[in-house]
Write an enzyme that holds these catalytic residues in place. Sequence first.
Site, PDB file in Angstrom:
ATOM      1  N   ILE A  75     -41.264  57.792  38.226  1.00  0.00           N
ATOM      2  CA  ILE A  75     -41.491  58.590  37.019  1.00  0.00           C
ATOM      3  C   ILE A  75     -40.209  59.299  36.560  1.00  0.00           C
ATOM      4  O   ILE A  75     -40.080  59.663  35.389  1.00  0.00           O
ATOM      5  CB  ILE A  75     -42.632  59.606  37.268  1.00  0.00           C
ATOM      6  N   HIS A 128     -42.586  55.490  51.274  1.00  0.00           N
ATOM      7  CA  HIS A 128     -42.172  54.685  50.114  1.00  0.00           C
ATOM      8  C   HIS A 128     -40.714  54.275  50.248  1.00  0.00           C
ATOM      9  O   HIS A 128     -39.890  55.020  50.767  1.00  0.00           O
ATOM     10  CB  HIS A 128     -42.389  55.441  48.796  1.00  0.00           C
TER      11      HIS A 128
END
Length: 116
Positions: free
Chosen positions: A34, A103
């Site tokens: 994002i 991640h």
Amino acid sequence: MSVSTDCIFCRIAAGQVPSRKVHEDDEVLAFHDIAPWAPVHFLIIPKVHIDSLASTTPEQHQALLGRMLALAPQLALAQGVTNGFRVVVNNGADGGQEVPHLHLHVIGGPRPWLRG
Ligand code: 5GP
Ligand code: ZN
């Protein structure tokens, strides 16, 4: 416990929070960050909740980790990255990890501020 409703990446993996998907299979999801650091910046996550790399063991997670890492060059190329990329795994507080769901960052594309 395989998913956490408190975890933003579990919610993304469950489709409860929207993301711009790069790849999805039965075990792994990849989506654009994002707040990208570079022209191409996406994250590869396991669909199951794992806090961090430090929470993995070779016995339990070798295949999953291999799958995540092996996807990185393939997905980077599919995003148009042809001149190299970086894979980053922040781990824990001192490692700069902000989202406590494992991640891989895949970061590519021209980054003029790193040259010279
Ligand atoms: P960390 O610092 O934990 O390694 O990186 C977490 C990354 O997740 C950051 O780069 C941040 O921009 C990204 N991120 C945090 N929340 C969201 C979100 O809701 N959606 C997406 N697509 N990325 C997020
Ligand atoms: Zn999670």
